[in-house]
Scaffold this motif. Structure first.
Motif, PDB file in Angstrom:
ATOM      1  N   VAL A 136       6.318  17.480  12.667  1.00  0.00           N
ATOM      2  CA  VAL A 136       7.134  16.286  12.882  1.00  0.00           C
ATOM      3  C   VAL A 136       7.832  15.842  11.596  1.00  0.00           C
ATOM      4  CG1 VAL A 136       7.117  13.865  13.610  1.00  0.00           C
ATOM      5  CG2 VAL A 136       5.663  15.525  14.791  1.00  0.00           C
ATOM      6  N   PRO A 139      10.362  18.631   9.575  1.00  0.00           N
ATOM      7  CA  PRO A 139      11.647  18.899  10.241  1.00  0.00           C
ATOM      8  C   PRO A 139      12.557  17.674  10.330  1.00  0.00           C
ATOM      9  CG  PRO A 139       9.811  19.760  11.539  1.00  0.00           C
ATOM     10  CD  PRO A 139       9.215  18.952  10.440  1.00  0.00           C
ATOM     11  N   VAL A 140      11.971  16.505  10.579  1.00  0.00           N
ATOM     12  CA  VAL A 140      12.794  15.301  10.686  1.00  0.00           C
ATOM     13  C   VAL A 140      13.317  14.899   9.307  1.00  0.00           C
ATOM     14  CG1 VAL A 140      12.796  12.861  11.331  1.00  0.00           C
ATOM     15  CG2 VAL A 140      11.616  14.523  12.771  1.00  0.00           C
ATOM     16  N   HIS A 216      20.811  21.167  14.329  1.00  0.00           N
ATOM     17  CA  HIS A 216      21.482  21.733  15.503  1.00  0.00           C
ATOM     18  C   HIS A 216      21.398  20.801  16.705  1.00  0.00           C
ATOM     19  CE1 HIS A 216      17.819  22.960  17.761  1.00  0.00           C
ATOM     20  NE2 HIS A 216      17.291  22.845  16.568  1.00  0.00           N
ATOM     21  N   TYR A 217      20.267  20.088  16.812  1.00  0.00           N
ATOM     22  CA  TYR A 217      20.074  19.265  17.996  1.00  0.00           C
ATOM     23  C   TYR A 217      20.965  18.027  17.987  1.00  0.00           C
ATOM     24  CZ  TYR A 217      17.043  16.674  14.819  1.00  0.00           C
ATOM     25  OH  TYR A 217      16.543  15.990  13.761  1.00  0.00           O
ATOM     26  N   LEU A 218      21.475  17.682  16.810  1.00  0.00           N
ATOM     27  CA  LEU A 218      22.376  16.533  16.759  1.00  0.00           C
ATOM     28  C   LEU A 218      23.788  16.950  17.136  1.00  0.00           C
ATOM     29  CD1 LEU A 218      21.160  15.012  13.382  1.00  0.00           C
ATOM     30  CD2 LEU A 218      20.617  14.233  15.679  1.00  0.00           C
ATOM     31  N   GLU A 220      24.528  19.688  19.246  1.00  0.00           N
ATOM     32  CA  GLU A 220      24.697  20.432  20.490  1.00  0.00           C
ATOM     33  C   GLU A 220      25.432  19.603  21.539  1.00  0.00           C
ATOM     34  OE1 GLU A 220      20.672  19.762  23.189  1.00  0.00           O
ATOM     35  OE2 GLU A 220      20.894  21.568  22.002  1.00  0.00           O
ATOM     36  N   ARG A 221      26.221  20.300  22.320  1.00  0.00           N
ATOM     37  CA  ARG A 221      26.968  19.632  23.385  1.00  0.00           C
ATOM     38  C   ARG A 221      26.452  20.125  24.718  1.00  0.00           C
ATOM     39  NH1 ARG A 221      27.688  16.827  20.283  1.00  0.00           N
ATOM     40  NH2 ARG A 221      29.401  16.292  18.902  1.00  0.00           N
ATOM     41  N   SER A 222      26.452  19.220  25.670  1.00  0.00           N
ATOM     42  CA  SER A 222      25.938  19.641  26.978  1.00  0.00           C
ATOM     43  C   SER A 222      27.053  20.324  27.770  1.00  0.00           C
ATOM     44  CB  SER A 222      25.405  18.461  27.760  1.00  0.00           C
ATOM     45  OG  SER A 222      26.385  17.455  27.843  1.00  0.00           O
TER      46      SER A 222
ATOM     47  N   TRP B 107      10.205  13.415  19.703  1.00  0.00           N
ATOM     48  CA  TRP B 107      10.572  14.126  18.477  1.00  0.00           C
ATOM     49  C   TRP B 107      11.957  14.724  18.671  1.00  0.00           C
ATOM     50  CZ3 TRP B 107       5.323  15.624  20.190  1.00  0.00           C
ATOM     51  CH2 TRP B 107       4.374  14.728  19.690  1.00  0.00           C
ATOM     52  N   HIS B 109      13.911  16.775  17.212  1.00  0.00           N
ATOM     53  CA  HIS B 109      14.276  18.171  16.936  1.00  0.00           C
ATOM     54  C   HIS B 109      13.707  19.122  17.979  1.00  0.00           C
ATOM     55  CE1 HIS B 109      10.536  17.073  15.052  1.00  0.00           C
ATOM     56  NE2 HIS B 109      10.187  18.332  14.929  1.00  0.00           N
ATOM     57  N   HIS B 151      17.552  18.374  24.408  1.00  0.00           N
ATOM     58  CA  HIS B 151      16.971  17.578  23.340  1.00  0.00           C
ATOM     59  C   HIS B 151      17.090  16.100  23.719  1.00  0.00           C
ATOM     60  CE1 HIS B 151      17.321  21.304  20.955  1.00  0.00           C
ATOM     61  NE2 HIS B 151      16.321  20.793  20.275  1.00  0.00           N
ATOM     62  N   SER B 153      18.484  13.691  22.378  1.00  0.00           N
ATOM     63  CA  SER B 153      19.821  13.121  22.195  1.00  0.00           C
ATOM     64  C   SER B 153      20.727  13.376  23.398  1.00  0.00           C
ATOM     65  CB  SER B 153      20.466  13.694  20.928  1.00  0.00           C
ATOM     66  OG  SER B 153      20.524  15.104  21.001  1.00  0.00           O
ATOM     67  N   ARG B 154      20.329  14.328  24.253  1.00  0.00           N
ATOM     68  CA  ARG B 154      21.123  14.619  25.437  1.00  0.00           C
ATOM     69  C   ARG B 154      20.508  14.018  26.695  1.00  0.00           C
ATOM     70  NH1 ARG B 154      25.696  15.145  23.895  1.00  0.00           N
ATOM     71  NH2 ARG B 154      26.123  15.621  26.067  1.00  0.00           N
TER      72      ARG B 154
END
Lengths: 222, 268
Positions: A136, A139-140, A216-218, A220-222, B107, B109, B151, B153-154
């Motif tokens: 946790v 990575p954050v 990457h998770y910030l 990413e686009r759906s 979390w 990530h 994730h 955020s989605r």
């Protein structure tokens, strides 16, 4: 005019110097980061004032003095305190000591920026402390800390030239030897500048790639 | 699969729990019995100590006096000698206590699936494949079987909170704590989260819910406890608390709630 024939003679020495510079940077950066991380952890978890005070003093002293001076204290002053080191170990230790407080501050700020609720969620489930850190917090934390980590790693590439002052045979040392023997200042310094430019460019590309991975998770686009 | 029904719900017992922040006493000798397989709602004005009390039950918040027992095990302190409990034993107790937070606390990530699987891997030490299978099942149960790869955020707030509930139930807790689980949600997303909680309640999970949703407390709770200024003022069935509260403070609180939520159209 640029005299390329010089490189037939000095090429091998310059290449060895390049290798030595990369080696010193890599070892110095990895150890400085590791020490900085441990310092940040201790600063978070050990609240006893003598420990806090000592860490603070160490950070302020190292940040407040030039690397060259620290290196001279270590290499020339060390033997008087019973610490006799060869040039290379002294240089690597010097880089580690010099870099650690900067990295410690980056890690400290980064860990403090991890939302406390995300840590609590793991604690409430019974995560062991090591797992909370690895899965946790790190990575954050890296999302916010990576640019600063890459930035300071780049600064450290250029600090390695100072190791030439205590005779570590890195690229600066080798170019100085070449200049002293041939007076080919243009050729020697050009090689030096070009090398560092390419070196730093490579590091910043790797850094950007790591940043993309960490965030990457910030993106990413759906 | 045991994710479907709770068979071994735990009870909890709070006795004279007190908590101090310096001079300020946040909890004043709170005693409350939490029956197994039932829903207990904690209500009361902001700052009354409801959340603090809830967080004492899994010792995220350390109480200073009194005791909290999960079934018959004291949490936070050794039963004999009163010393702080060893971290390993506290972790072991926490495995049985699920918690859902106001801010979800997923979390960021990790995908929804990994958020749920993580505890199974790190705490229960299940192999990854098995952890992910259980995680997928838990997500399906909260109606998010199609969002496993997203994730946080989605996901919408309601979806995030449902992932957080899935994360808790995947661990097969014996009691679950909800700390204002719908307070951070847009009004139209509250319903989907409450629906999942109702389903859990119907399956016989022991639940302690800090909430401002009086409707949920009135319709789903088996017991309602009202707190004010760190004190437990009243506790009883929803009918007792909402129907005809004996205590003036409860009446005043409910009156102001009704005034805010009334649909009377302004005259003239």
């Amino acid at each position: 005019m640029i005299d390329l024939s010089l490189f037939q003679q000095y090429g091998p020495a310059l290449l060895r110097g390049l290798g030595m510079t990369i080696f010193c940077w890599l070892v110095g950066t990895v150890f400085a980061m590791a020490l900085g991380f441990v310092m940040a952890l201790v600063q978070r978890s050990v609240k006893a004032w003598p420990v806090q005070w000592l860490l603070r003093a160490y950070v302020e002293f190292i940040r407040g003095t030039p690397f060259l001076v620290q290196l001279f204290v270590l290499y020339y002053g060390g033997p008087m305190l019973g610490l006799r080191l060869d040039a290379l170990p002294a240089g690597l230790l010097g880089l580690t000591i010099y870099g650690s407080p900067y990295f410690a501050e980056i890690f400290r700020a980064g860990l403090n920026a991890v939302p406390v609720g995300q840590i609590e969620a793991a604690r409430a489930m019974g995560f062991p402390p090591g797992a909370i850190m690895r899965r946790v917090m790190i990575p954050v934390m890296l999302v916010s800390a990576l640019p600063a980590l890459v930035n300071f790693s780049i600064i450290l590439t250029k600090e390695t030239v100072i190791l030439s002052m205590i005779t570590v045979p890195e690229i600066m040392f080798e170019t100085q030897t070449m200049m002293a023997e041939t007076f080919a200042f243009a050729e020697a310094t050009l090689v030096l500048a070009l090398f560092f430019w390419i070196f730093v460019e490579a590091i910043s590309r790797i850094g950007r790639r790591l940043e993309r991975r960490a965030t990457h998770y910030l993106l990413e686009r759906s | 699969m045991a994710l479907t029904t709770t068979t071994n719900a735990a009870s909890a017992r709070l006795e004279n729990v007190s908590k101090f922040y310096g001079e300020f006493q946040a909890l004043k000798d709170v005693s409350l019995a939490i029956p197994p397989g039932k829903v207990t709602c904690l209500i009361g004005p902001s700052g009354s100590g409801k959340s603090t009390l809830l967080r004492c039950i899994n010792f995220l918040e350390e109480y200073d006096r009194g005791g909290i027992w999960i079934d018959d095990r004291l949490i936070g302190y050794d039963a004999v000698g009163g010393r702080k409990m060893a971290p390993g034993r506290l972790r072991e107790m926490r495995r049985d206590i699920g918690m859902v937070f106001q801010q979800f606390n997923l979390w960021p990530h990790m995908t929804a699936l990994q958020n749920v699987a993580e505890g199974l891997e790190r705490v229960k030490r299940l192999p990854r494949a098995q952890a992910q299978r259980i995680a997928a099942e838990a997500l399906a149960k909260v109606g998010l079987g199609d969002k496993t790869g997203n994730h946080p955020s989605r996901l919408s707030g309601g979806q995030q909170q449902r992932v957080a509930i899935a994360r808790a139930i995947a661990m097969q807790p014996r009691i679950m704590l909800f700390d204002e689980p719908t307070s951070a949600l847009d009004p139209e997303l509250v319903g989907e989260v409450l629906a999942v909680m109702k389903q859990l309640a119907a399956e016989g999970m022991t639940m302690v819910v800090v909430t401002h949703e009086m409707g949920f407390a009135a319709h789903v709770a088996d017991r309602v406890a009202f707190m004010e200024r760190g004190e437990l003022v009243a506790a009883g069935t929803p009918a007792e608390i909402f129907g005809n509260p004996a205590d003036a403070r409860v009446r005043a609180f409910l009156q102001s709630y009704n005034d805010r939520n009334a649909f009377d159209v302004k005259a003239g």
